[in-house]
Every structure is written in structure tokens, then in C-alpha cells.
Design a protein around this motif. Structure first.
Motif, PDB file in Angstrom:
ATOM      1  N   GLY A 158      15.736  78.585  57.652  1.00  0.00           N
ATOM      2  CA  GLY A 158      17.063  78.038  57.416  1.00  0.00           C
ATOM      3  C   GLY A 158      17.027  76.757  56.609  1.00  0.00           C
ATOM      4  O   GLY A 158      17.872  75.888  56.778  1.00  0.00           O
ATOM      5  N   MET A 159      16.054  76.639  55.707  1.00  0.00           N
ATOM      6  CA  MET A 159      15.909  75.422  54.918  1.00  0.00           C
ATOM      7  C   MET A 159      16.459  75.559  53.498  1.00  0.00           C
ATOM      8  O   MET A 159      16.794  74.568  52.873  1.00  0.00           O
ATOM      9  CB  MET A 159      14.447  75.002  54.874  1.00  0.00           C
ATOM     10  N   VAL A 160      16.526  76.782  52.980  1.00  0.00           N
ATOM     11  CA  VAL A 160      17.028  77.008  51.620  1.00  0.00           C
ATOM     12  C   VAL A 160      17.910  78.247  51.586  1.00  0.00           C
ATOM     13  O   VAL A 160      17.839  79.099  52.465  1.00  0.00           O
ATOM     14  CB  VAL A 160      15.881  77.191  50.589  1.00  0.00           C
ATOM     15  N   GLN A 161      18.721  78.311  50.527  1.00  0.00           N
ATOM     16  CA  GLN A 161      19.472  79.524  50.246  1.00  0.00           C
ATOM     17  C   GLN A 161      19.710  79.576  48.741  1.00  0.00           C
ATOM     18  O   GLN A 161      19.861  78.547  48.100  1.00  0.00           O
ATOM     19  CB  GLN A 161      20.788  79.565  50.995  1.00  0.00           C
ATOM     20  N   PRO A 162      19.709  80.790  48.155  1.00  0.00           N
ATOM     21  CA  PRO A 162      19.980  80.899  46.721  1.00  0.00           C
ATOM     22  C   PRO A 162      21.486  80.801  46.469  1.00  0.00           C
ATOM     23  O   PRO A 162      22.285  81.316  47.256  1.00  0.00           O
ATOM     24  CB  PRO A 162      19.447  82.282  46.375  1.00  0.00           C
ATOM     25  N   VAL A 163      21.864  80.130  45.404  1.00  0.00           N
ATOM     26  CA  VAL A 163      23.270  80.019  45.007  1.00  0.00           C
ATOM     27  C   VAL A 163      23.350  80.208  43.492  1.00  0.00           C
ATOM     28  O   VAL A 163      22.433  79.817  42.775  1.00  0.00           O
ATOM     29  CB  VAL A 163      23.900  78.660  45.413  1.00  0.00           C
ATOM     30  N   PRO A 164      24.437  80.816  43.004  1.00  0.00           N
ATOM     31  CA  PRO A 164      24.571  80.980  41.556  1.00  0.00           C
ATOM     32  C   PRO A 164      24.881  79.644  40.887  1.00  0.00           C
ATOM     33  O   PRO A 164      25.623  78.830  41.427  1.00  0.00           O
ATOM     34  CB  PRO A 164      25.730  81.961  41.415  1.00  0.00           C
ATOM     35  N   GLY A 165      24.294  79.435  39.737  1.00  0.00           N
ATOM     36  CA  GLY A 165      24.557  78.239  38.941  1.00  0.00           C
ATOM     37  C   GLY A 165      25.073  78.647  37.574  1.00  0.00           C
ATOM     38  O   GLY A 165      25.183  79.830  37.265  1.00  0.00           O
ATOM     39  N   ILE A 166      25.364  77.703  36.758  1.00  0.00           N
ATOM     40  CA  ILE A 166      25.893  77.988  35.426  1.00  0.00           C
ATOM     41  C   ILE A 166      24.867  78.728  34.565  1.00  0.00           C
ATOM     42  O   ILE A 166      25.202  79.662  33.860  1.00  0.00           O
ATOM     43  CB  ILE A 166      26.330  76.684  34.728  1.00  0.00           C
ATOM     44  N   ASN A 167      23.618  78.303  34.620  1.00  0.00           N
ATOM     45  CA  ASN A 167      22.572  78.896  33.780  1.00  0.00           C
ATOM     46  C   ASN A 167      21.562  79.718  34.573  1.00  0.00           C
ATOM     47  O   ASN A 167      20.415  79.826  34.180  1.00  0.00           O
ATOM     48  CB  ASN A 167      21.828  77.795  33.015  1.00  0.00           C
ATOM     49  N   GLY A 168      21.954  80.264  35.682  1.00  0.00           N
ATOM     50  CA  GLY A 168      21.050  81.072  36.497  1.00  0.00           C
ATOM     51  C   GLY A 168      21.104  80.655  37.948  1.00  0.00           C
ATOM     52  O   GLY A 168      21.937  79.839  38.349  1.00  0.00           O
ATOM     53  N   TRP A 169      20.217  81.221  38.734  1.00  0.00           N
ATOM     54  CA  TRP A 169      20.217  80.945  40.171  1.00  0.00           C
ATOM     55  C   TRP A 169      19.574  79.607  40.484  1.00  0.00           C
ATOM     56  O   TRP A 169      18.633  79.179  39.829  1.00  0.00           O
ATOM     57  CB  TRP A 169      19.479  82.059  40.904  1.00  0.00           C
ATOM     58  N   LEU A 170      20.101  78.977  41.541  1.00  0.00           N
ATOM     59  CA  LEU A 170      19.578  77.711  42.030  1.00  0.00           C
ATOM     60  C   LEU A 170      19.088  77.885  43.452  1.00  0.00           C
ATOM     61  O   LEU A 170      19.515  78.792  44.161  1.00  0.00           O
ATOM     62  CB  LEU A 170      20.670  76.638  42.020  1.00  0.00           C
ATOM     63  N   ILE A 171      18.212  77.004  43.862  1.00  0.00           N
ATOM     64  CA  ILE A 171      17.785  76.929  45.262  1.00  0.00           C
ATOM     65  C   ILE A 171      18.532  75.750  45.862  1.00  0.00           C
ATOM     66  O   ILE A 171      18.399  74.624  45.392  1.00  0.00           O
ATOM     67  CB  ILE A 171      16.272  76.693  45.372  1.00  0.00           C
ATOM     68  N   GLN A 172      19.338  76.030  46.880  1.00  0.00           N
ATOM     69  CA  GLN A 172      20.058  74.956  47.563  1.00  0.00           C
ATOM     70  C   GLN A 172      19.309  74.595  48.833  1.00  0.00           C
ATOM     71  O   GLN A 172      18.981  75.463  49.638  1.00  0.00           O
ATOM     72  CB  GLN A 172      21.475  75.380  47.925  1.00  0.00           C
ATOM     73  N   LEU A 173      19.022  73.314  48.988  1.00  0.00           N
ATOM     74  CA  LEU A 173      18.380  72.847  50.222  1.00  0.00           C
ATOM     75  C   LEU A 173      19.489  72.706  51.269  1.00  0.00           C
ATOM     76  O   LEU A 173      20.474  72.013  51.046  1.00  0.00           O
ATOM     77  CB  LEU A 173      17.702  71.503  50.000  1.00  0.00           C
ATOM     78  N   ILE A 174      19.324  73.381  52.375  1.00  0.00           N
ATOM     79  CA  ILE A 174      20.285  73.262  53.473  1.00  0.00           C
ATOM     80  C   ILE A 174      19.568  72.624  54.650  1.00  0.00           C
ATOM     81  O   ILE A 174      18.345  72.515  54.659  1.00  0.00           O
ATOM     82  CB  ILE A 174      20.919  74.618  53.850  1.00  0.00           C
ATOM     83  N   ASN A 175      20.335  72.177  55.624  1.00  0.00           N
ATOM     84  CA  ASN A 175      19.748  71.421  56.749  1.00  0.00           C
ATOM     85  C   ASN A 175      18.921  70.256  56.208  1.00  0.00           C
ATOM     86  O   ASN A 175      17.723  70.148  56.444  1.00  0.00           O
ATOM     87  CB  ASN A 175      18.877  72.319  57.640  1.00  0.00           C
ATOM     88  N   ILE A 176      19.591  69.405  55.456  1.00  0.00           N
ATOM     89  CA  ILE A 176      18.925  68.293  54.777  1.00  0.00           C
ATOM     90  C   ILE A 176      18.098  67.443  55.725  1.00  0.00           C
ATOM     91  O   ILE A 176      17.059  66.915  55.340  1.00  0.00           O
ATOM     92  CB  ILE A 176      19.961  67.430  54.020  1.00  0.00           C
ATOM     93  N   GLN A 177      18.477  67.345  56.993  1.00  0.00           N
ATOM     94  CA  GLN A 177      17.699  66.539  57.935  1.00  0.00           C
ATOM     95  C   GLN A 177      16.273  67.076  58.073  1.00  0.00           C
ATOM     96  O   GLN A 177      15.360  66.318  58.374  1.00  0.00           O
ATOM     97  CB  GLN A 177      18.383  66.447  59.305  1.00  0.00           C
ATOM     98  N   LEU A 178      16.052  68.359  57.815  1.00  0.00           N
ATOM     99  CA  LEU A 178      14.690  68.917  57.862  1.00  0.00           C
ATOM    100  C   LEU A 178      13.855  68.472  56.662  1.00  0.00           C
ATOM    101  O   LEU A 178      12.640  68.479  56.721  1.00  0.00           O
ATOM    102  CB  LEU A 178      14.740  70.448  57.889  1.00  0.00           C
ATOM    103  N   TRP A 179      14.516  68.077  55.592  1.00  0.00           N
ATOM    104  CA  TRP A 179      13.807  67.708  54.371  1.00  0.00           C
ATOM    105  C   TRP A 179      13.465  66.236  54.309  1.00  0.00           C
ATOM    106  O   TRP A 179      12.706  65.812  53.454  1.00  0.00           O
ATOM    107  CB  TRP A 179      14.639  68.089  53.146  1.00  0.00           C
ATOM    108  N   LYS A 180      14.018  65.419  55.189  1.00  0.00           N
ATOM    109  CA  LYS A 180      13.750  63.978  55.144  1.00  0.00           C
ATOM    110  C   LYS A 180      12.469  63.632  55.854  1.00  0.00           C
ATOM    111  O   LYS A 180      12.001  64.293  56.682  1.00  0.00           O
ATOM    112  CB  LYS A 180      14.921  63.212  55.761  1.00  0.00           C
TER     113      LYS A 180
END
Length: 66
Positions: free
Chosen positions: A44-66
């Protein structure tokens, strides 16, 4: 910590931006990207999301990344 997580963590600490290009990340990380990203999605740390120029990786649960 897998190679993709390490790379994304370094990028997040430097920029504090929660979106990163999927293709660029895949290129930099290399072969282990596919398995690594599956592991991060399961945690539950990332999810793919569409971007303007292709797919992006969105970091979710930011507290896990700090």
C-alpha cells in the motif's frame, strides 16, 4: 527494502514530490522493477496514476516514506 523503494525514497527525500515517472523509474531501477513494484503495491505504498505524458507512480501513505 528493495531497489525501487530505495530509489523512490531517495527521490522523495530530495524533492518531497509524491509523483514520479513510471518509465524513468523502470529504466533506472532495471530488471528488478516489476517484482519490486508489485511488492510496494501490496504494502500500500504506491499506485499507478495516469499523467499527461504517460503513467506516473504515486506515493501513497506518505508517512511510510518519511
Amino acid at each position: 527494502m528493495n531497489k525501487t523503494e530505495s530509489y523512490l525514497r531517495q527521490r522523495y527525500e530530495a524533492t518531497r514530490w509524491p509523483y514520479y515517472g513510471l518509465n524513468e523509474t523502470k529504466f533506472i531501477v532495471g530488471e528488478s522493477y516489476t517484482n519490486d513494484i508489485k511488492e510496494l503495491r501490496a504494502k500500500g505504498m504506491v499506485q499507478p496514476v495516469p499523467g499527461i505524458n504517460g503513467w506516473l507512480i504515486q506515493l501513497i501513505n506518505i508517512q511510510l516514506w518519511k
